[in-house]
Design an enzyme around this catalytic site. Structure first.
Site, PDB file in Angstrom:
ATOM      1  N   HIS A 335       4.540  85.481  92.534  1.00  0.00           N
ATOM      2  CA  HIS A 335       5.654  86.372  91.780  1.00  0.00           C
ATOM      3  C   HIS A 335       6.994  86.366  92.350  1.00  0.00           C
ATOM      4  O   HIS A 335       7.700  87.225  91.944  1.00  0.00           O
ATOM      5  CB  HIS A 335       5.032  87.747  92.412  1.00  0.00           C
ATOM      6  CG  HIS A 335       3.810  88.100  91.948  1.00  0.00           C
ATOM      7  ND1 HIS A 335       3.465  88.749  90.690  1.00  0.00           N
ATOM      8  CD2 HIS A 335       2.470  88.067  92.405  1.00  0.00           C
ATOM      9  CE1 HIS A 335       2.430  89.146  90.436  1.00  0.00           C
ATOM     10  NE2 HIS A 335       1.754  88.439  91.627  1.00  0.00           N
ATOM     11  N   LYS A 523      14.716 100.224  89.232  1.00  0.00           N
ATOM     12  CA  LYS A 523      13.938  99.332  90.037  1.00  0.00           C
ATOM     13  C   LYS A 523      14.226  99.007  91.199  1.00  0.00           C
ATOM     14  O   LYS A 523      15.094  99.981  91.988  1.00  0.00           O
ATOM     15  CB  LYS A 523      14.272  97.772  89.271  1.00  0.00           C
ATOM     16  CG  LYS A 523      15.949  97.600  89.239  1.00  0.00           C
ATOM     17  CD  LYS A 523      16.074  96.171  88.645  1.00  0.00           C
ATOM     18  CE  LYS A 523      16.128  96.179  87.131  1.00  0.00           C
ATOM     19  NZ  LYS A 523      15.001  95.337  86.671  1.00  0.00           N
ATOM     20  N   ARG A 524      13.587  98.182  92.335  1.00  0.00           N
ATOM     21  CA  ARG A 524      14.089  98.270  93.681  1.00  0.00           C
ATOM     22  C   ARG A 524      15.339  97.923  94.030  1.00  0.00           C
ATOM     23  O   ARG A 524      15.863  97.134  92.898  1.00  0.00           O
ATOM     24  CB  ARG A 524      12.851  97.387  94.470  1.00  0.00           C
ATOM     25  CG  ARG A 524      11.487  98.074  94.651  1.00  0.00           C
ATOM     26  CD  ARG A 524      11.589  98.985  95.340  1.00  0.00           C
ATOM     27  NE  ARG A 524      12.052  98.744  96.922  1.00  0.00           N
ATOM     28  CZ  ARG A 524      11.055  98.714  97.867  1.00  0.00           C
ATOM     29  NH1 ARG A 524       9.715  99.132  97.608  1.00  0.00           N
ATOM     30  NH2 ARG A 524      11.270  98.322  99.102  1.00  0.00           N
ATOM     31  N   LYS A 529      19.060  91.611  92.248  1.00  0.00           N
ATOM     32  CA  LYS A 529      19.020  92.520  90.908  1.00  0.00           C
ATOM     33  C   LYS A 529      20.315  93.260  90.349  1.00  0.00           C
ATOM     34  O   LYS A 529      20.493  93.394  89.208  1.00  0.00           O
ATOM     35  CB  LYS A 529      18.017  93.562  91.044  1.00  0.00           C
ATOM     36  CG  LYS A 529      16.493  93.182  91.425  1.00  0.00           C
ATOM     37  CD  LYS A 529      15.724  94.361  91.803  1.00  0.00           C
ATOM     38  CE  LYS A 529      14.233  93.939  92.045  1.00  0.00           C
ATOM     39  NZ  LYS A 529      13.331  93.649  91.029  1.00  0.00           N
ATOM     40  N   THR A 631       9.128  93.881  84.549  1.00  0.00           N
ATOM     41  CA  THR A 631       8.013  94.525  83.916  1.00  0.00           C
ATOM     42  C   THR A 631       8.693  95.888  83.395  1.00  0.00           C
ATOM     43  O   THR A 631       8.124  96.310  82.376  1.00  0.00           O
ATOM     44  CB  THR A 631       6.473  94.790  84.713  1.00  0.00           C
ATOM     45  OG1 THR A 631       6.867  95.208  85.871  1.00  0.00           O
ATOM     46  CG2 THR A 631       5.822  93.577  84.875  1.00  0.00           C
ATOM     47  N   LYS A 635       8.777  97.928  79.483  1.00  0.00           N
ATOM     48  CA  LYS A 635       8.490  99.563  79.229  1.00  0.00           C
ATOM     49  C   LYS A 635       9.767 100.029  78.398  1.00  0.00           C
ATOM     50  O   LYS A 635       9.335 100.822  77.469  1.00  0.00           O
ATOM     51  CB  LYS A 635       8.311 100.275  80.440  1.00  0.00           C
ATOM     52  CG  LYS A 635       6.970  99.660  81.599  1.00  0.00           C
ATOM     53  CD  LYS A 635       7.154 100.085  83.014  1.00  0.00           C
ATOM     54  CE  LYS A 635       6.030  99.312  83.529  1.00  0.00           C
ATOM     55  NZ  LYS A 635       6.280  99.406  85.155  1.00  0.00           N
TER      56      LYS A 635
HETATM   57  C1  AZC Z   1       7.727  91.199  91.609  1.00  0.00           C
HETATM   58  C2  AZC Z   1       8.905  90.284  90.874  1.00  0.00           C
HETATM   59  O1  AZC Z   1      10.247  90.494  91.759  1.00  0.00           O
HETATM   60  C3  AZC Z   1       9.150  90.574  89.638  1.00  0.00           C
HETATM   61  O2  AZC Z   1      10.009  89.794  88.688  1.00  0.00           O
HETATM   62  C4  AZC Z   1       7.519  90.697  88.798  1.00  0.00           C
HETATM   63  O3  AZC Z   1       7.969  91.235  87.268  1.00  0.00           O
HETATM   64  C5  AZC Z   1       6.786  91.577  89.592  1.00  0.00           C
HETATM   65  O4  AZC Z   1       6.491  90.727  90.774  1.00  0.00           O
HETATM   66  C6  AZC Z   1       5.248  91.203  89.043  1.00  0.00           C
HETATM   67  O5  AZC Z   1       5.047  90.063  88.661  1.00  0.00           O
HETATM   68  N1  AZC Z   1       7.461  91.009  92.998  1.00  0.00           N
HETATM   69  C7  AZC Z   1       7.344  91.664  93.914  1.00  0.00           C
HETATM   70  O6  AZC Z   1       7.263  92.854  93.633  1.00  0.00           O
HETATM   71  N2  AZC Z   1       7.069  91.204  95.076  1.00  0.00           N
HETATM   72  C8  AZC Z   1       6.733  92.180  96.163  1.00  0.00           C
HETATM   73  C9  AZC Z   1       6.201  91.396  97.403  1.00  0.00           C
HETATM   74  O7  AZC Z   1       6.549  93.240  95.985  1.00  0.00           O
END
Ligand code: AZC
Length: 789
Positions: A335, A523-524, A529, A631, A635
């Protein structure tokens, strides 16, 4: 499900009486919520049981994930059962407000962000598509922390979703197993949550493990009045499932985290193998025919040596045969390319926590080391780079790739970057293992549930087949020149904006103009970001409006929502910066209502459901190459927001589907960044040459802004000016600002804006998690539709 009002009323009344000894008319919203949840559980019980029976005969996929960010279940379950409107109506007749009932439910927030929410969307798609798939994870007592703001800084408070128990969990003591660590053993007690598919009888399962001590109280010690000592063992065991690590895309490397991982992985594999044996006896070579296990990131990768342990140590299978089974059973999803997120465990720690698993991991490592020596006899560097154990670190991603038959990235660009850069050696060695699976989202939660107005209008136009097949949305393109349709989708957007305005007034006491442009970044919080780029632009805009009060400008509201990992100082500084600037702008009477900045406290799934439908602009502005997929971007698109983004992650595919002319794409591409890096990037160049940029950056340190003495603004300033601006905030500033201005001009033309909205909605079909899951099912798991009658 057929809805029989009398039957529901009877059941509900019965529950209320039995559980709370209260009548329907006197029940509190909490009591009604509980009883309603239990009533739903009783109605699906039989289908749930039958689903399990049917699945046990066929090949199943197991999704091992340390996170499932589920959100609330009640509304979603009622929708998927097709009785949401009926229940709302029925409660109304009884004088009960459904919204109030829904608000009694806490989010099941067992995840950090994208990765956890993806797992939740996957569960919904698996059930809806009647696919035999089950999730496994940990039943964290405290999910992701609740965020509060104090002086514009984030403070964290524990989240307590289980405080009043959870109606959607069923304890299964008969399936309890023991997990052995080096120094101790703990009981793993499973709780199952039903995953109700949309418009089908299938009810899938999410199984969450809770940790307990073997001996709850050491009576010998207790008798000596040493109570603390006596409960120590209990506390140590229960610590394992106490709390979710609040890190997103960084690896904490802590002992408790390793214990959590091994705990849920071992319990899940013991469970899987026990059930396999019930049906197939000791024919272990058949495992890959009936079991497929997906490793969601590196967190559950310890499953590879654990399955070896079960097969070799417990079942007496030969190592070589066991390894063949393992390789055909596992697959791994990556990911992120951020190096800090690829987990590595220190040998000493790993050995202490799981000594036998360490020996097995070493065995796998030695086996691979020999293979590497034969493969690349003349390239010792390469051999070393690819070793699973290097020095005193164990590389979990390498173990995952070696032990899996498929490895996937989560968007086209991301998978390409993995193949060309991060995992290049591996791709060269195993080209057939690699494939892409672009992420998706479930349209049930993210449109049908969160935006019923748009959902029913779409159904009015093209029928309701989109709910199960999102590619149907393409049919909306026939209305691209239909003024009535365009103005209706505009009106729905305004309606959703008004709902959000109302919510933010109630929860945060802020007043927002619903006719302003809602420009949203949720988002986080992470440097890559680039929330910093966003707020810099806002601050610059503010200066311009001050200098030029008659500037032609459509009022705009900048909305942020983001949690920062508690130990991530810079991220927390950026939250303070946003709130600092918000206070200045929102408090400036000359600016009133033209520009507003809102930081939504405690961003979470339930709030997200209100935000996505209300957004005009979707901010997806990560440094190119850094965001694996995203993602949230999907949305927003589905709800008619236009992407303002870099060509990163799934933005690339979004722009391709909707047409680049229907988004606002800016900034450096991956290859531009590579070139600039080679050439040497000097942030002082944009700083000195882009109009207005210098005064924005300097505001961090010249007294116009205040971090209240923490020193974090100076730190951020230094990251940009002295430490190379790693994420190219300054370099991309000018182009970003240009696009912002373009948006502001274009928004005035309502019809052409609504066309962009429609184009986005109509082309969001690809981003359904149904499509993603079907690809996993067909190309990785080899599982088949198994529909319950
Ligand atoms: C996230 C990625 O940062 C994001 O780009 C992606 O859409 C999502 O996974 C699903 O694939 N990664 C995380 O959230 N990672 C952790 C460890 O939380």
């Amino acid at each position: 499900m057929e809805f029989n009002k009398e039957k529901w009323k009877e059941k509900l009344e019965e529950r209320l009486l039995e559980k709370f000894s209260v009548s329907l008319k006197d029940a509190s919203p909490f009591e009604v919520y509980k009883a309603l949840g239990e009533t739903v559980m009783s109605f699906i019980a039989k289908d749930w049981y039958e689903t399990k029976q049917e699945y046990s005969k066929t090949k199943q996929a197991f999704y091992l994930s340390s996170e499932f960010l589920m959100g609330r279940a009640l509304g979603n379950n009622l929708i998927n059962l097709g009785i949401d409107k009926e229940i709302q109506e029925f409660l109304k007749e009884l004088g009960i407000d459904y919204n109030q009932i829904e608000d009694e439910e806490e989010d099941a927030a067992l995840g950090n962000g994208g990765l956890g929410r993806l797992a939740a969307c996957f569960m919904d798609s698996l059930a809806t598509l009647n696919l035999p798939g089950q999730g496994y994870s940990i039943r964290y007592r405290n999910g992701i922390f609740n965020q509060y703001l104090r002086d514009g800084y984030q403070v964290e408070k524990p989240e307590t979703w289980l405080k009043y128990e959870d109606v959607w969990s069923v304890m299964r003591p008969e399936d309890e197993v023991v997990v052995n660590f080096g120094y101790t053993s703990v009981r793993a007690l499973p709780y199952d949550m039903p995953i109700i598919g949309y418009g089908t009888k299938n009810v899938n399962t999410l199984r969450l493990w809770e940790a307990h001590s073997i001996v709850d109280l050491d009576l010998g010690v207790f008798n000596q009045q040493d109570y603390l000592h006596a409960t120590q063992d209990k506390t140590l065991a229960e610590d394992i499932s106490r709390v979710l690590y609040p890190n997103d895309s960084t690896d904490e490397g802590k002992k408790l985290r390793l214990r959590q991982q091994y705990f849920f992985v071992s319990a899940s594999l013991q469970d899987i193998i026990k059930k396999f044996k019930k049906v197939h006896g000791r024919e272990f070579s058949k495992i890959p025919e009936f079991i497929s296990i997906q490793l969601n990131d590196t967190h559950p990768v310890i499953a590879i040596p654990e399955l070896m342990r079960i097969l070799v140590d417990v079942e007496g299978v030969l190592w070589e045969d066991a390894w063949e089974i393992v390789k055909k059973t596992f697959s791994y999803t990556n990911h992120t390319i951020l190096a800090e997120a690829l987990e590595k465990w220190w040998v000493g720690l790993y050995q202490e926590v799981v000594p036998r698993i360490f020996q097995i991991t070493e065995g796998i490592h030695n086996q691979f080391k020999n293979e590497l020596a034969n493969l690349y006899p003349n390239d010792v560097n390469k051999q070393n780079r690819m070793q699973i154990i290097q020095g005193n670190m164990i590389h979990m991603a390498w173990l995952a790739i070696y032990g899996s038959h498929k490895v996937n990235g989560v968007a086209e660009l991301h998978t390409e970057i993995l193949k060309e850069h991060e995992l290049r050696d591996w791709y060269e060695l195993y080209p057939d293992k690699f494939l892409n699976k672009t992420n998706g989202i479930t349209q049930r939660r993210w449109l049908l549930k969160s935006n019923p107005q748009l959902a029913s209008y779409i159904t009015e136009l093209i029928g309701d087949a989109w709910i199960k097949d999102l590619s149907e949305l393409k049919k909306l393109e026939q209305f691209i020149d239909d003024k009535k349709v365009l103005s209706k989708i505009w009106d729905i957007k305004i309606e959703k904006k008004k709902e959000l305005v109302e919510y933010l007034r109630e929860t945060q006491g802020i007043d927002i103009n619903p006719n302003s442009i809602f420009d949203v970044q949720v988002k986080r919080l992470h440097e890559y970001k680039r929330q910093l780029l966003n707020i810099f632009q806002v601050y610059d805009l503010y200066q311009q409006l001050k200098q030029n009060p008659n500037m032609d400008f459509v009022p705009t509201t900048y909305i942020y929502g983001a949690k920062a990992a508690p130990g991530y100082k810079v991220a927390k500084g950026i939250i303070r910066l946003i709130n600092d600037i918000a206070q200045i702008i929102n408090g400036d009477d000359e600016i009133k209502d033209r520009l507003k900045v809102v930081f939504v406290e405690n961003y979470r799934v339930t709030v997200a459901e209100k935000i996505f439908p209300a957004a005009d602009i979707s901010e997806q502005i990560s440094t190119a190459g850094k965001e694996a997929s995203g993602t949230g971007n999907m949305k927003f698109m589905l709800n008619g927001a236009i992407t303002l983004g870099t060509l990163d992650g799934a933005n690339v595919e979004i722009a391709k589907e909707a047409g680049e002319e229907n988004e606002y794409i800016f900034g450096m591409r991956v290859k531009d960044i590579e070139e600039l890096r080679k050439k040497g990037y000097d942030p002082r160049f944009p700083y000195n040459n882009v109009t207005g940029l210098k005064q924005v950056v300097d505001a961090l340190i010249d007294g116009r802004l205040s971090d209240l003495g923490s020193g974090i603004y100076r730190e951020i300033h230094s990251l940009l000016m002295e430490r190379g601006d790693q994420y190219f905030v300054l370099e991309d500033f000018e182009d970003y600002r240009r696009k912002q201005r373009e948006i502001n001009r274009d928004y005035k033309d309502k019809i052409s804006w609504a066309k962009k909205m429609l184009k986005n909605i109509a082309n969001a079909g690809k981003f359904s998690s149904d499509r993603t899951i079907l690809e996993y099912a067909n190309e990785i798991w080899n599982i088949k539709e198994t529909k319950i009658k």
